[in-house]
Design an enzyme around this catalytic site. Structure first.
Site, PDB file in Angstrom:
ATOM      1  N   TYR A 108      16.398  89.031 -31.661  1.00  0.00           N
ATOM      2  CA  TYR A 108      16.807  87.818 -32.388  1.00  0.00           C
ATOM      3  C   TYR A 108      16.748  86.608 -31.454  1.00  0.00           C
ATOM      4  O   TYR A 108      16.115  85.584 -31.752  1.00  0.00           O
ATOM      5  CB  TYR A 108      18.230  87.994 -32.941  1.00  0.00           C
ATOM      6  CG  TYR A 108      18.938  86.686 -33.263  1.00  0.00           C
ATOM      7  CD1 TYR A 108      18.503  85.876 -34.317  1.00  0.00           C
ATOM      8  CD2 TYR A 108      20.038  86.255 -32.514  1.00  0.00           C
ATOM      9  CE1 TYR A 108      19.148  84.663 -34.607  1.00  0.00           C
ATOM     10  CE2 TYR A 108      20.681  85.057 -32.787  1.00  0.00           C
ATOM     11  CZ  TYR A 108      20.228  84.266 -33.834  1.00  0.00           C
ATOM     12  OH  TYR A 108      20.858  83.071 -34.109  1.00  0.00           O
ATOM     13  N   GLY A 167      19.373  76.548 -46.508  1.00  0.00           N
ATOM     14  CA  GLY A 167      20.582  75.890 -47.015  1.00  0.00           C
ATOM     15  C   GLY A 167      21.420  76.730 -47.962  1.00  0.00           C
ATOM     16  O   GLY A 167      22.497  76.294 -48.376  1.00  0.00           O
ATOM     17  N   LYS A 186      28.725  89.844 -40.719  1.00  0.00           N
ATOM     18  CA  LYS A 186      29.063  89.217 -39.442  1.00  0.00           C
ATOM     19  C   LYS A 186      30.511  89.531 -39.043  1.00  0.00           C
ATOM     20  O   LYS A 186      31.350  89.852 -39.894  1.00  0.00           O
ATOM     21  CB  LYS A 186      28.834  87.707 -39.517  1.00  0.00           C
ATOM     22  CG  LYS A 186      27.383  87.331 -39.821  1.00  0.00           C
ATOM     23  CD  LYS A 186      26.475  87.560 -38.633  1.00  0.00           C
ATOM     24  CE  LYS A 186      24.997  87.470 -38.936  1.00  0.00           C
ATOM     25  NZ  LYS A 186      24.522  86.274 -39.579  1.00  0.00           N
ATOM     26  N   ASN A 197      29.008  80.750 -31.300  1.00  0.00           N
ATOM     27  CA  ASN A 197      29.313  81.538 -32.506  1.00  0.00           C
ATOM     28  C   ASN A 197      30.109  80.724 -33.527  1.00  0.00           C
ATOM     29  O   ASN A 197      31.180  80.225 -33.207  1.00  0.00           O
ATOM     30  CB  ASN A 197      30.168  82.758 -32.138  1.00  0.00           C
ATOM     31  CG  ASN A 197      29.334  83.921 -31.702  1.00  0.00           C
ATOM     32  OD1 ASN A 197      28.320  83.750 -31.033  1.00  0.00           O
ATOM     33  ND2 ASN A 197      29.752  85.121 -32.072  1.00  0.00           N
ATOM     34  N   ASN A 198      29.568  80.647 -34.746  1.00  0.00           N
ATOM     35  CA  ASN A 198      30.258  79.946 -35.831  1.00  0.00           C
ATOM     36  C   ASN A 198      31.098  80.915 -36.645  1.00  0.00           C
ATOM     37  O   ASN A 198      30.777  82.098 -36.746  1.00  0.00           O
ATOM     38  CB  ASN A 198      29.231  79.353 -36.805  1.00  0.00           C
ATOM     39  CG  ASN A 198      28.587  78.078 -36.309  1.00  0.00           C
ATOM     40  OD1 ASN A 198      28.541  77.075 -37.006  1.00  0.00           O
ATOM     41  ND2 ASN A 198      28.068  78.088 -35.091  1.00  0.00           N
ATOM     42  N   LYS A 258      14.375  83.122 -31.378  1.00  0.00           N
ATOM     43  CA  LYS A 258      14.960  81.768 -31.406  1.00  0.00           C
ATOM     44  C   LYS A 258      14.477  80.970 -30.184  1.00  0.00           C
ATOM     45  O   LYS A 258      14.196  79.781 -30.282  1.00  0.00           O
ATOM     46  CB  LYS A 258      16.489  81.833 -31.431  1.00  0.00           C
ATOM     47  CG  LYS A 258      17.087  82.438 -32.688  1.00  0.00           C
ATOM     48  CD  LYS A 258      16.771  81.665 -33.958  1.00  0.00           C
ATOM     49  CE  LYS A 258      17.498  80.345 -34.036  1.00  0.00           C
ATOM     50  NZ  LYS A 258      17.250  79.667 -35.348  1.00  0.00           N
ATOM     51  N   THR A 262      20.492  78.520 -30.866  1.00  0.00           N
ATOM     52  CA  THR A 262      21.715  79.277 -30.584  1.00  0.00           C
ATOM     53  C   THR A 262      21.961  79.401 -29.074  1.00  0.00           C
ATOM     54  O   THR A 262      21.004  79.373 -28.284  1.00  0.00           O
ATOM     55  CB  THR A 262      21.585  80.695 -31.198  1.00  0.00           C
ATOM     56  OG1 THR A 262      22.599  81.535 -30.645  1.00  0.00           O
ATOM     57  CG2 THR A 262      20.240  81.344 -30.885  1.00  0.00           C
ATOM     58  N   ASP A 263      23.218  79.601 -28.697  1.00  0.00           N
ATOM     59  CA  ASP A 263      23.535  79.836 -27.277  1.00  0.00           C
ATOM     60  C   ASP A 263      22.913  81.138 -26.777  1.00  0.00           C
ATOM     61  O   ASP A 263      22.753  81.340 -25.571  1.00  0.00           O
ATOM     62  CB  ASP A 263      25.060  79.834 -27.036  1.00  0.00           C
ATOM     63  CG  ASP A 263      25.829  80.873 -27.846  1.00  0.00           C
ATOM     64  OD1 ASP A 263      25.226  81.597 -28.667  1.00  0.00           O
ATOM     65  OD2 ASP A 263      27.069  80.952 -27.662  1.00  0.00           O
ATOM     66  N   GLU A 264      22.536  82.032 -27.724  1.00  0.00           N
ATOM     67  CA  GLU A 264      22.004  83.341 -27.308  1.00  0.00           C
ATOM     68  C   GLU A 264      20.682  83.219 -26.555  1.00  0.00           C
ATOM     69  O   GLU A 264      20.271  84.150 -25.874  1.00  0.00           O
ATOM     70  CB  GLU A 264      21.821  84.261 -28.522  1.00  0.00           C
ATOM     71  CG  GLU A 264      23.119  84.519 -29.235  1.00  0.00           C
ATOM     72  CD  GLU A 264      23.168  85.873 -29.915  1.00  0.00           C
ATOM     73  OE1 GLU A 264      22.348  86.747 -29.577  1.00  0.00           O
ATOM     74  OE2 GLU A 264      24.029  86.044 -30.780  1.00  0.00           O
TER      75      GLU A 264
HETATM   76  P1  NAD Z   1      22.407  83.114 -42.430  1.00  0.00           P
HETATM   77  O1  NAD Z   1      21.727  84.418 -42.193  1.00  0.00           O
HETATM   78  O2  NAD Z   1      23.731  83.077 -43.090  1.00  0.00           O
HETATM   79  O3  NAD Z   1      21.450  82.160 -43.290  1.00  0.00           O
HETATM   80  C1  NAD Z   1      20.065  82.096 -43.090  1.00  0.00           C
HETATM   81  C2  NAD Z   1      19.455  81.536 -44.362  1.00  0.00           C
HETATM   82  O4  NAD Z   1      18.046  81.380 -44.144  1.00  0.00           O
HETATM   83  C3  NAD Z   1      19.623  82.445 -45.586  1.00  0.00           C
HETATM   84  O5  NAD Z   1      20.040  81.668 -46.697  1.00  0.00           O
HETATM   85  C4  NAD Z   1      18.228  83.018 -45.813  1.00  0.00           C
HETATM   86  O6  NAD Z   1      17.956  83.281 -47.180  1.00  0.00           O
HETATM   87  C5  NAD Z   1      17.349  81.902 -45.271  1.00  0.00           C
HETATM   88  N1  NAD Z   1      16.041  82.358 -44.794  1.00  0.00           N
HETATM   89  C6  NAD Z   1      15.788  83.379 -43.935  1.00  0.00           C
HETATM   90  N2  NAD Z   1      14.461  83.495 -43.744  1.00  0.00           N
HETATM   91  C7  NAD Z   1      13.869  82.525 -44.499  1.00  0.00           C
HETATM   92  C8  NAD Z   1      12.538  82.135 -44.716  1.00  0.00           C
HETATM   93  N3  NAD Z   1      11.519  82.767 -44.125  1.00  0.00           N
HETATM   94  N4  NAD Z   1      12.288  81.079 -45.536  1.00  0.00           N
HETATM   95  C9  NAD Z   1      13.308  80.426 -46.149  1.00  0.00           C
HETATM   96  N5  NAD Z   1      14.599  80.764 -45.982  1.00  0.00           N
HETATM   97  C10 NAD Z   1      14.877  81.805 -45.176  1.00  0.00           C
HETATM   98  O7  NAD Z   1      22.443  82.419 -41.001  1.00  0.00           O
HETATM   99  P2  NAD Z   1      23.479  81.372 -40.394  1.00  0.00           P
HETATM  100  O8  NAD Z   1      24.514  82.103 -39.674  1.00  0.00           O
HETATM  101  O9  NAD Z   1      23.843  80.383 -41.422  1.00  0.00           O
HETATM  102  O10 NAD Z   1      22.535  80.689 -39.299  1.00  0.00           O
HETATM  103  C11 NAD Z   1      21.777  79.532 -39.624  1.00  0.00           C
HETATM  104  C12 NAD Z   1      21.021  79.087 -38.383  1.00  0.00           C
HETATM  105  O11 NAD Z   1      21.943  78.812 -37.330  1.00  0.00           O
HETATM  106  C13 NAD Z   1      20.062  80.129 -37.840  1.00  0.00           C
HETATM  107  O12 NAD Z   1      18.907  79.451 -37.403  1.00  0.00           O
HETATM  108  C14 NAD Z   1      20.793  80.750 -36.665  1.00  0.00           C
HETATM  109  O13 NAD Z   1      19.902  81.211 -35.699  1.00  0.00           O
HETATM  110  C15 NAD Z   1      21.593  79.560 -36.178  1.00  0.00           C
HETATM  111  N6  NAD Z   1      22.836  79.894 -35.475  1.00  0.00           N
HETATM  112  C16 NAD Z   1      23.809  80.642 -36.093  1.00  0.00           C
HETATM  113  C17 NAD Z   1      25.005  80.902 -35.428  1.00  0.00           C
HETATM  114  C18 NAD Z   1      26.125  81.686 -36.076  1.00  0.00           C
HETATM  115  O14 NAD Z   1      27.135  81.948 -35.412  1.00  0.00           O
HETATM  116  N7  NAD Z   1      26.035  82.047 -37.344  1.00  0.00           N
HETATM  117  C19 NAD Z   1      25.193  80.424 -34.125  1.00  0.00           C
HETATM  118  C20 NAD Z   1      24.188  79.668 -33.538  1.00  0.00           C
HETATM  119  C21 NAD Z   1      23.031  79.397 -34.229  1.00  0.00           C
END
Ligand code: NAD
Length: 311
Positions: free
Chosen positions: A145, A8, A184, A174-175, A149, A121-123
Site C-alpha cells: 500500500y 469522495g 479499519k 492516521n485518521n 502511495k 500518507t505518512d506511511e
Molecule cells: P477509503 O478506503 O475509505 O476510501 C477510498 C475511496 O476511494 C472509496 O470511496 C473507493 O470507492 C474509492 N476508490 C478506490 N479506488 C478507486 C478508483 N480506482 N476510482 C475511483 N474511486 C476509487 O480511504 P480513506 O481512508 O478515506 O483514504 C482516502 C485517502 O487518504 C487515500 O488516498 C489514503 O491513501 C489517504 N490516507 C488515509 C489515511 C487514513 O488514516 N485513513 C491516512 C493518510 C492518508
C-alpha cells in the site's frame, strides 16, 4: 470554482466534500468507483445545488478527461487504502493508486488544471524509532500500500517538474472519525467492544501511530489546496502519538466495556513500529488541530453507535 474530488464516497473524501461545501463557495464534482470501501450513503443529505456525484473509475481515461474538462482543481483521495489487503494482493493498489493517479495527472495537464492536490500518507516514509519525519526525508515504504502511495507522490511531483502542473502533496497521519470503513482499527474496535467481542491487537500492541481527527485533516487539506506552495509536500499530523493498545483501552473506556476483551494476535508482516510527523510547515500556514483524541473518539463512538437514521 469547481473541484473534482475523487474517492469522495470514502471515509476522508466524504468528510472533505462536506467540509468544502460548508466552508467555501466551491462546487464539487465527486468521482468514486464505489468499491467495497466506498458508500454512496456517506454523501446522503448533501444538497444537490453545488454537488454532483458520478460513479466511475479514476483509471477510465475517457471519463476522467471528460470530467476534468469541466473543473478548475482536483483533489485526489481515491485509492485502495487498507494495508492488510495490499499484503494479500497488491494489484488493485497498483491500478488505482498508481495508474489511477497517472490518469488524473494526464487529464490535469491536458485541461490546464490550476491545482492538483495529491492525498498521500505518512506511511510513505516508513517507520521511525525516534524523532519525526520532515517532508524532505527519503521515502522508505515498507508495505505494498505504502509503496503505491509513494509511487503516486513521485509521479505527481514529477508532473510538476516536467509539465509545470501546479501540484501539492499532503501526507497525513492516521485518521479517525465518522464514516470510516468497518475494517479499519478504530471502527472495528468500537464495533467489537460494543457487542462484547474480543479486540484483536497485532503483536504486543506497542506500535505507535499519530492520530488525527478527520475534520482536522480535511481543514488542513483545504488550507494546502488554497495556500500551499506549488510543488511542495505538507505533512499533516496532530502530534498525538498512541500505541495500539492505548487506543484499544480508550475505546473500551468510551464504550464502557472491560479491558479483558483485549486479545493479542500474530503480528502483521512488515508491521511498522512507529510513524511520526513534523508538521511545522503546515502550522506555518496557520493550521492547528482543533480536536483532542478524547473529543474525537467520543464523537466517533457516538456517531457509530447511534441508529443509522439519526446519523
Ligand atoms: P477509503 O478506503 O475509505 O476510501 C477510498 C475511496 O476511494 C472509496 O470511496 C473507493 O470507492 C474509492 N476508490 C478506490 N479506488 C478507486 C478508483 N480506482 N476510482 C475511483 N474511486 C476509487 O480511504 P480513506 O481512508 O478515506 O483514504 C482516502 C485517502 O487518504 C487515500 O488516498 C489514503 O491513501 C489517504 N490516507 C488515509 C489515511 C487514513 O488514516 N485513513 C491516512 C493518510 C492518508
Amino acid at each position: 470554482m469547481r473541484l473534482l474530488v475523487t474517492g469522495g464516497a470514502g471515509f476522508i473524501g466524504s468528510n472533505y466534500v462536506r467540509y468544502v461545501l460548508s466552508e467555501t463557495h466551491a462546487e464539487v464534482l465527486t468521482l468514486d468507483a464505489l468499491t467495497y470501501a466506498g458508500d454512496r450513503s456517506n454523501l446522503d443529505g448533501i444538497p444537490e445545488e453545488r454537488h454532483e456525484f458520478v460513479e466511475g473509475d479514476i483509471t477510465d481515461r475517457t471519463l476522467v478527461s471528460e470530467l476534468v474538462a469541466d473543473v478548475d482543481q482536483i483533489v485526489n483521495f481515491a485509492a485502495e487504502s487498507h494495508v492488510d489487503r495490499s499484503i494479500e494482493g497488491a494489484r488493485p493498489f497498483v491500478e488505482s493508486n498508481v495508474a489511477g493517479t497517472q490518469t488524473l495527472l494526464d487529464a490535469a495537464v491536458e485541461h490546464d488544471i490550476d491545482r492538483f492536490v495529491q492525498i498521500s500518507t505518512d506511511e510513505v516514509y516508513g517507520e521511525i524509532e525516534e524523532g519525526v519525519f520532515t517532508e524532505t526525508d527519503p521515502l522508505h515504504p515498507r508495505n505494498p500500500y505504502a509503496a503505491t502511495k509513494a509511487a503516486a507522490d513521485h509521479l505527481a511531483l514529477s508532473y510538476h517538474e516536467t509539465h509545470d502542473l501546479p501540484v501539492v502533496v499532503t501526507r497525513s497521519s492516521n485518521n479517525f472519525g465518522p464514516r470510516q470503513h468497518a475494517e479499519k482499527l478504530i471502527p472495528k474496535l468500537i464495533q467489537r467492544a460494543s457487542t462484547g467481542k474480543s479486540l484483536p491487537i497485532y503483536g504486543d500492541g506497542s506500535n505507535v501511530r499519530e492520530w488525527i481527527y478527520v475534520e482536522d485533516n480535511c481543514r488542513a487539506v483545504d488550507l494546502v489546496r488554497r495556500e500551499g506552495a506549488t510543488g511542495e509536500v505538507y505533512n499533516i499530523g496532530s502530534g498525538d502519538e498512541r500505541t495500539t493498545v492505548e487506543v484499544a483501552r480508550a475505546v473500551l473506556e468510551e464504550v464502557g466495556a472491560s479491558e479483558d476483551l483485549i486479545e493479542f494476535v500474530d503480528d502483521r508482516p512488515g508491521h511498522d513500529q512507529r510513524y511520526a510527523l513534523d508538521s511545522t510547515k503546515l502550522r506555518k500556514l496557520g493550521w492547528e488541530p482543533k480536536w483532542s483524541f478524547a473529543e474525537g473518539l467520543a464523537r466517533t463512538v457516538e456517531r457509530q453507535l447511534q441508529p443509522e437514521r439519526e446519523r
